[in-house]
Enzyme design. Structure first.
Site, PDB file in Angstrom:
ATOM      1  N   CYS A  51       0.826  -1.210   0.000  1.00  0.00           N
ATOM      2  CA  CYS A  51       0.000   0.000   0.000  1.00  0.00           C
ATOM      3  C   CYS A  51       0.859   1.257   0.000  1.00  0.00           C
ATOM      4  O   CYS A  51       0.397   2.337  -0.330  1.00  0.00           O
ATOM      5  CB  CYS A  51      -0.969  -0.002   1.177  1.00  0.00           C
ATOM      6  SG  CYS A  51      -0.178  -0.255   2.745  1.00  0.00           S
ATOM      7  N   HIS A 100      19.014   0.650  -3.221  1.00  0.00           N
ATOM      8  CA  HIS A 100      17.595   0.906  -2.995  1.00  0.00           C
ATOM      9  C   HIS A 100      16.886  -0.340  -2.460  1.00  0.00           C
ATOM     10  O   HIS A 100      16.188  -0.279  -1.447  1.00  0.00           O
ATOM     11  CB  HIS A 100      16.939   1.385  -4.289  1.00  0.00           C
ATOM     12  CG  HIS A 100      15.489   1.721  -4.143  1.00  0.00           C
ATOM     13  ND1 HIS A 100      15.054   2.810  -3.418  1.00  0.00           N
ATOM     14  CD2 HIS A 100      14.364   1.107  -4.592  1.00  0.00           C
ATOM     15  CE1 HIS A 100      13.729   2.852  -3.430  1.00  0.00           C
ATOM     16  NE2 HIS A 100      13.292   1.826  -4.141  1.00  0.00           N
ATOM     17  N   ALA A 191     -15.192   4.187  25.005  1.00  0.00           N
ATOM     18  CA  ALA A 191     -14.852   3.629  23.697  1.00  0.00           C
ATOM     19  C   ALA A 191     -14.094   4.668  22.899  1.00  0.00           C
ATOM     20  O   ALA A 191     -14.659   5.605  22.365  1.00  0.00           O
ATOM     21  CB  ALA A 191     -16.129   3.224  22.953  1.00  0.00           C
TER      22      ALA A 191
END
Lengths: 440, 275
Positions: A51, A100, A191
């Protein structure tokens, strides 16, 4: 032979809208890999897609053409015109590409420095390439090396050693207070997103049970179901508190819901069994003075933030050491890579001149009269002597210790001035001479 | 032969201690592994030297300061190695190994020649009384080390600055457990040691208890550990309080052993510097 090229984009070079358009979902990766290596001038290929980054690593005949080919591949595979994404793409060639990948695998290029997932993702990418047979001896060696570099970084530096998120920091603290969490109970008050996250981490760390309380009991019941825990009415909080070892709190209350005397009372009933309060509420839920009670530890959100800030600073310090390891490994691997180029070049060089010599010797012998074996020997010896003397300096130059020189450039020059084919014969990685040729 | 054997173990304890210190600084596993190896070889040689001296002298060699310091060092290393085996707590070695080395080097500088046994010590009670006490004291040394570690770690967690100590030291709960376990083993040994001593005193000196400085200080030590055990079992003393008491208790142990020998003459003067 050729050059290693990586074209890619990551969280720094491209916004998520671009990254998601260029990503390769797992089910399309085989198709993509095959499309990649079918392109001209590309011998091997690996695709890493997470991602936060997309990296396409190839072994190309020539680095410039390789970069271009990969960019075209990205554009055509995703059906996006190249100019639209070109500005978000970076590319690394040769030694830069080696560095890299080593940095990426060691999590030195990650958004959260030292985060552990990336190595697994690189391994997956390698696995796909192996499965679809788009990886060859050079990239195989390259990726295997990258894994071992990542392991070295992990074991020899503290780049990944301490928690850098609030919820992990809470778990790490709990472990240092309680040792094993196996027989510990968590109480979740209110919560809040961070509290729920911390509760999840604690559950996966193996706590025995969880109690949930909320001002509205229905919400407590709902949340308790989610965590497979026990709902507790808010007005019964104090009576249940004695069963809780770790208390996660984030209510919207405007004042403390647990005062120091209340905590003192609970700890007395518990016979001083330790309690760890993680107070993520602003304004705070637990009187911070309670931290002064023996066996009671109270951390509020700022305390936890301070903890991870120091951890992040430490990681950055450690990253400098990790970079040194990477630099040394890049040098080592580049040497190996260069050696892979030198041997076949020498082989091709000799082969080419041998062919010239043989043709010329045959001509000369024919002119001298074919039947004279002595003349043939003399001509052969003359040609061979000239050939060896002429070839000695370039071959010696190629074989010399590459210290401080750009061997790849030299190889390219030799190939160019002697007009040797750039892709050359697909020699095996060890550069074994073919067809009985001798390498000196 | 046995003297040099007993003295050469000091070297092993030194190297072991240095390796454990190297381990706590760098966290290189090899430091702890090698450190444990050196302590293990050291303690085996030490035991061999002890047995050799037993046969050479004809009595259990725990009668003067050299012998008892040397034995104490061996007991500490032995008990530590067992603790490490049980809890896999290598960092404890960085605290205990230097302690054992200090006793060992102290002994190494004392004259080690076998002397003629004082007639009063020629008894079967000697090994029973002294060995019980020294093993008990060695167990308390572990509690002492764990206590210091607890206080350091607790301070780190309370101050909320989690640095090098936080990372290196084990969890508070494990340290507290070692405190408790040491107490449940060390306290009965101490009690039995005092009782056997008292019975022996009745035979040798004609009185169970004569308020000799050593006896007085043993009683003080015993009371300290008794208070800790009682507090733990009834009102749930633990953590910081227990750690402080374990440290104080060990200080009392040391004073009973060394302070009394060197400063307060009494019936137990066999093991003073001159004796």
């Amino acid at each position: 032979m050729g050059s290693i090229v990586i074209v890619g984009l990551n969280h720094r070079s491209a916004p998520v809208e671009i990254r998601e358009r260029l990503a390769f979902p797992a089910d399309t990766i085989g198709h993509a890999l095959r499309g990649l290596v079918e392109r001209e001038g590309i011998a091997e290929g690996v695709i890493l897609s997470t991602c936060n980054r997309v990296e396409v690593c190839v072994l190309a005949d020539e680095s410039y053409k390789g970069t271009k080919a990969v960019k075209e591949f990205l554009s055509s595979h995703h059906g996006i015109p190249l100019p639209e994404v070109n500005e978000y793409l970076y590319h690394h060639e040769g030694e830069q590409a080696v560095k890299h990948l080593f940095r990426v695998s060691s999590s030195l290029d990650s958004m959260v420095l030292g985060e552990p997932q990336i190595l697994g993702q690189v391994k997956d990418a390698y696995g796909y390439a192996a499965e679809f047979r788009t990886i060859g001896p050079i990239l195989e060696k390259f990726f295997t090396k990258a894994f071992s570099v990542a392991k070295r970084v992990r074991t020899e530096t503290k780049v990944a050693s301490s928690a850098v998120s609030v919820s992990y920091a809470a778990v790490e603290l709990a472990r240092k207070i309680f040792g094993s969490l196996k027989d510990k109970t968590v109480m979740l008050i209110g919560a809040g997103e961070m509290c729920e996250l911390a509760a999840r981490h604690l559950l996966s760390a193996g706590v025995k049970g969880i109690m949930v309380t909320n001002r509205t009991f229905e919400r407590a019941v709902k949340l308790a179901e989610e965590f497979d825990g026990m709902p507790v009415r808010f007005d019964e909080l104090l009576s249940h508190l004695k069963m809780a070892d770790i208390i996660l709190s984030s209510t919207g209350a405007p004042h403390f819901i647990l005062s120091r005397p209340e905590v003192e009372e609970v700890i007395r009933i518990r016979k001083n069994r330790p309690m760890f309060f993680i107070d993520m509420a602003v304004p705070r839920d637990v009187d911070p003075d309670a931290n002064q009670i023996d066996n009671v530890y109270v951390y509020d959100i700022d305390d936890l933030n301070n903890v991870i800030e120091t951890n992040i600073e430490e990681r950055q310090k450690e990253a400098a050491r990790a970079e040194e390891i990477v630099a040394a490994e890049v040098l080592g691997f580049s040497r190996w890579l260069e050696a892979q180029q030198v041997t076949p070049t020498i082989v091709m060089l000799r082969k080419k001149f041998e062919e010239v010599k043989n043709a010329e010797v045959a001509k000369a012998v024919a002119m001298l009269g074919a039947e004279d074996p002595k003349a043939k020997r003399v001509v052969e010896a003359l040609a061979s002597a000239i050939l060896n003397k002429v070839l000695h300096p370039p071959i010696a130059a190629l074989k010399k210790d590459p210290e401080g020189r750009n061997l790849m450039e030299l190889v390219a020059t030799v190939r160019e001035i002697f007009d040797l084919p750039t892709s050359g014969p697909q020699s095996p990685p060890a550069g074994q001479p073919k067809e009985g040729e001798r390498v000196e | 032969m046995h003297i040099s054997l007993l003295k050469v173990t000091t070297l092993f304890y030194l190297v072991g201690a240095l390796l454990y210190l190297y381990f706590i600084i760098t966290l290189h596993e090899r430091g702890a592994r090698l450190g444990r190896m050196f302590l293990l070889i050291g303690v085996i040689l030490h035991a061999a030297g002890f047995v050799a001296r037993y046969f050479a002298a004809g009595y259990t060699p725990i009668t003067n300061l050299f012998e008892s310091l040397s034995f104490f060092a061996m007991a500490i290393v032995g008990v530590f190695l067992l603790t490490e085996l049980r809890y896999n707590l290598r960092i404890l070695g960085s605290f205990i190994a230097p302690l054992a080395f200090v006793f060992s080097i102290f002994a190494a500088f004392l004259p080690g020649e076998v002397a003629r046994l004082a007639p009063a010590l020629n008894s079967y009670w000697l090994p029973v009384h002294v060995i019980l006490l020294f093993i008990g004291d060695a167990v308390f040394a572990i509690a002492f080390g764990a206590g210091i570690m607890y206080l350091l770690q607790e301070k780190e967690v309370k101050r909320k600055r989690l640095g090098a100590i936080f990372k290196r030291l084990p969890s508070l709960e494990v340290l507290d457990e070692i405190n408790y376990k040491s107490l449940t083993i060390g306290f009965p040994l101490l009690t039995l040691g005092i009782i056997t001593g008292s019975i022996w005193a009745e035979y040798a000196w004609g009185s169970y208890w004569s308020w000799d400085p050593k006896e007085t200080w043993s009683l003080i030590t015993w009371l300290l550990y008794a208070a800790l055990l009682h507090g733990r079992l009834t009102v749930g003393w633990r953590g910081r309080k227990a750690a402080i008491l374990a440290i104080l208790g060990f200080c009392a142990v040391l004073f009973t052993f060394l302070g009394v020998n060197l400063l307060l003459p009494g019936l137990h003067t066999y093991s003073s510097l001159s004796g």
